[in-house]
Write an enzyme that holds these catalytic residues in place. Structure first.
Site, PDB file in Angstrom:
ATOM      1  N   CYS A   1       0.831  -1.193   0.000  1.00  0.00           N
ATOM      2  CA  CYS A   1       0.000   0.000   0.000  1.00  0.00           C
ATOM      3  C   CYS A   1       0.873   1.252   0.000  1.00  0.00           C
ATOM      4  CB  CYS A   1      -0.968  -0.071   1.187  1.00  0.00           C
ATOM      5  SG  CYS A   1      -2.338   1.050   1.036  1.00  0.00           S
TER       6      CYS A   1
ATOM      7  N   GLY B   1     -15.462  -9.972  29.859  1.00  0.00           N
ATOM      8  CA  GLY B   1     -15.185 -10.262  28.449  1.00  0.00           C
ATOM      9  C   GLY B   1     -13.977 -11.192  28.346  1.00  0.00           C
ATOM     10  N   VAL B   2     -13.709 -11.634  27.131  1.00  0.00           N
ATOM     11  CA  VAL B   2     -12.632 -12.611  26.928  1.00  0.00           C
ATOM     12  C   VAL B   2     -11.286 -12.050  27.400  1.00  0.00           C
ATOM     13  CG1 VAL B   2     -11.494 -14.092  25.227  1.00  0.00           C
ATOM     14  CG2 VAL B   2     -13.856 -13.379  24.851  1.00  0.00           C
ATOM     15  N   ASP B   3     -10.954 -10.827  26.976  1.00  0.00           N
ATOM     16  CA  ASP B   3      -9.616 -10.292  27.242  1.00  0.00           C
ATOM     17  C   ASP B   3      -9.332 -10.151  28.733  1.00  0.00           C
ATOM     18  OD1 ASP B   3      -9.827 -10.021  24.543  1.00  0.00           O
ATOM     19  OD2 ASP B   3     -10.085  -7.843  24.575  1.00  0.00           O
ATOM     20  N   SER B   4     -10.227  -9.462  29.440  1.00  0.00           N
ATOM     21  CA  SER B   4      -9.918  -9.213  30.853  1.00  0.00           C
ATOM     22  C   SER B   4     -10.007 -10.501  31.671  1.00  0.00           C
ATOM     23  CB  SER B   4     -10.818  -8.120  31.425  1.00  0.00           C
ATOM     24  OG  SER B   4     -12.162  -8.488  31.332  1.00  0.00           O
ATOM     25  N   THR B   5     -10.887 -11.428  31.266  1.00  0.00           N
ATOM     26  CA  THR B   5     -10.980 -12.686  32.015  1.00  0.00           C
ATOM     27  C   THR B   5      -9.705 -13.514  31.805  1.00  0.00           C
ATOM     28  OG1 THR B   5     -13.349 -12.647  31.584  1.00  0.00           O
ATOM     29  CG2 THR B   5     -12.467 -14.674  32.479  1.00  0.00           C
TER      30      THR B   5
END
Ligand code: XMP
Length: 600
Positions: free
Chosen positions: A87, A229-233
């Site tokens: 690009c 959520g997935v990330d913090s868990t």
């Protein structure tokens, strides 16, 4: 050999960061292909690149002719290393080696068909026609000496060029995004051309992260906000595993922008896993007060991010956790930082709540750790599985930190002029057999690596997904004022597009929570939850209140396509949503780019 020594001795591809949204994704793709890769600043001295097996010049939001556009060291081309320009990197290469670059006549975003001249070298194993993903304005119109055009699209004659003697290659499109289905083959060919062995092992993330955390923390403990959520868990479980439960304190803050029953659901799931170092704190009143009367999305995010910190400080004070012994941990992942201008040359798309100024200051003082910050969502999920989290947690749809606040659009009620845009959209929509209008509100988008804040257009007509995608791309490519296209799903006729004054109030959030819950339950009922990657439901103060459905498919959130859900699902949810007193239900048919996944 230790892990670090292994990494050091491996062959490597260096990526020069020209500010592209996809720069880090490129690094990850190369790692996935089994070669170590590192991102370096655009202006890195050529001698520092001596140890590399090959170099990639990333994309970026600039134009090569702009005064302060990122430029590589000119001696780069004396190193005799294979170079791949993507690009903006492709344009840079043409520009520095004597070719010609000019401002593109049409801005091209989205899918294009690449016609390949010969399926060999960098295009080895590819078909004569390949789908590719474009996001650019400028283009190469004159080849530098020694180069041949090796691929073209309808709108771009030199979409790919090569000087095979020197092993220099340039692509106008992005091979690193999943929307270029055979992009990985092209990158693999480049790796082969660089003579790399493909023996880098990515499975040892856990050990790498463990070493890094122990080195940084020494004897400190961590305090972490867990959203469920997935990330913090994953971040919470990871830290608990590495540091032990006594050294980790997880806190769920109810900020008033969470889903219906969310606090209870999260608490139950975490307790079921046997953690007792996890707590819930209701601060919804503080947050609602802080955002009272705010309309501008960046302002909202800043206030919410800062309120998180102040609420957390109060909690720490109450808990008597000494800040000298405790540091803050965040489950920030890579896309959160890049879209907040996380690398030097990237444009600011939107400020993620974990990157607001106050947090940034704390990061600079070394008071924050972010163990997942170079990972993508799918890598975080892999790590979650490795840590033994159940599927219902690992496969939850992502949910943004500021929650429903960025899905609840606000307005001071003053109508914006959209007549000119209306006319332009109308012309395009009519040729496709659709009626149209432009809404007097704005949402955030990303076009050619830069942030946009523009109007959505709505189209009314038959439910034909291919046609809607075409129409959406045509409108956002050709109408400068528009970055999103919505399809009216209910009622069948346009009713009322008048804007009203509306802010972030509990009533509006409750209404959105109900609509969101209808969508989640129906998705599960019709077995669609795992078919979409994320499904924001957005409320806008148009014609009273209207709801927008924004289901998308993606793998790493940097690019996304709108999902094509069955009519049965759309009919079921829109009927129930209208019954809440909502005036209109729209379906967002915008890919990313040019729209972002969230609206703000
Ligand atoms: P966009 O809207 O930028 O979203 O295409 C990409 C992904 O990031 C999520 N997102 C956030 N996550 N804090 C977060 O933790 C935030 O401020 C934030 N904003 C967006 C979004 O839901 C999507 O998955």
């Amino acid at each position: 050999m230790t892990q670090n020594e292994k990494i050091k001795n491996a062959q490597r591809i260096m990526i020069l960061d020209m500010g592209g949204q996809y720069c880090h994704l490129l690094a990850r793709r190369i790692r996935q292909l089994g070669v170590y890769s590192e991102i370096m600043p655009a202006e890195t001295k050529a001698e520092e690149l001596e140890g590399s097996s090959g170099i990639i010049l990333s994309g970026g939001p600039s134009s090569v002719y702009e005064k302060d556009s990122p430029q590589p060291d000119k001696n780069l081309f004396k190193l005799k290393k294979p170079i791949l320009g993507l690009c903006y990197g492709h344009q840079l290469m043409a520009f520095h080696l004597g070719g010609k670059v000019r401002q593109g006549t049409t801005k091209e975003y989205g899918f294009a068909e690449l016609m390949i001249k010969v399926s060999k070298g960098i295009f080895s194993g590819l078909k004569k026609k390949e789908q590719v993903w474009m996001s650019h304005g400028d283009e190469v119109v004159g080849l530098p000496d020694g180069f041949n055009a090796i691929g073209s699209t309808d709108d771009c004659k030199i979409a790919a060029m090569a000087d095979e003697k020197r092993n220099y290659f340039g692509f106008q499109f992005h091979p690193e995004v999943t929307h270029t289905p055979n992009g990985m083959k092209m990158l693999k060919n480049f790796i082969n051309i660089c003579g790399c062995k493909r023996n880098y092992d990515v499975k040892n993330y856990f050990q790498t992260i463990e070493l890094e955390i122990k080195r940084r923390l020494r004897n400190k403990k961590v305090f972490l906000l867990v959203s469920g959520g997935v990330d913090s868990t994953v971040c919470f479980v990871l830290l608990d595993r590495i540091l032990g439960p006594k050294n980790v304190y997880g806190l769920f803050i109810d900020n008033g922008f969470i889903r219906k029953n969310e606090a209870r659901i999260v608490m139950e799931r975490i307790e079921r896993l046997g953690f007792d170092n996890f707590h819930v704190h209701d601060a919804s009143a503080d947050f609602l007060e802080a955002v009272r009367g705010i309309v501008e999305p960046e302002e909202k995010r800043r206030i919410i991010g800062e309120t998180f910190i102040s609420v957390q400080k109060n909690v720490l004070r109450k808990l008597k956790l000494n800040p000298r012994e405790w540091v803050l941990a965040q489950g920030t992942i890579y896309p959160d930082t890049i879209e907040t201008k996380g690398t030097k040359n990237a444009d600011l798309i939107k400020t993620h709540h974990n990157r607001v100024p106050l947090v940034q200051e704390m990061i600079e003082k070394g008071l924050v750790i972010e163990p997942l910050k170079s990972l993508y969502k799918d890598e975080v999920r892999e790590l979650g599985k490795f840590l033994g989290l159940p599927n219902e947690m690992v496969w939850r749809h992502p949910f943004p930190g500021p929650g429903l606040a960025v899905r609840c659009l606000c307005s001071d009620g003053r109508d914006k002029k959209v007549d000119e845009a209306n006319m332009k959209v109308k012309k395009i929509a009519q040729t496709h057999g659709y009626q149209s209008a432009v809404l007097p509100i704005k949402s955030v988008g990303v076009q050619g690596d830069a942030r946009s804040y523009k109007h959505p257009a709505i189209v009314v007509g038959g439910l034909d997904w291919d046609m809607l995608e075409q129409l959406s791309t045509a409108i956002t490519n050709k109408v400068r004022e528009v970055n999103r296209v919505l399809y009216l799903v209910a009622p069948k006729e346009m009713v009322n597009l008048k804007l009203k004054k509306a802010y972030l109030t509990k009533n509006r959030l409750d209404l959105l929570r109900e609509a969101d819950r209808i969508v989640v339950l129906e998705m599960k009922k019709q077995n669609l939850y795992s078919k979409v990657w994320q499904f924001p439901v957005v409320i806008v103060p148009i014609g009273g209140e209207s709801i927008i459905l924004r289901p998308i498919v993606s793998t790493e959130a940097m690019t996304a396509r709108f999902a094509r859900l069955p009519k049965k699902f759309i009919d079921a949810v829109s009927k129930k949503i209208l019954a809440l007193g909502i005036r209109q239900v729209f379906y967002d048919v915008t890919n990313k780019p040019p729209g972002t996944i969230e609206w703000e």
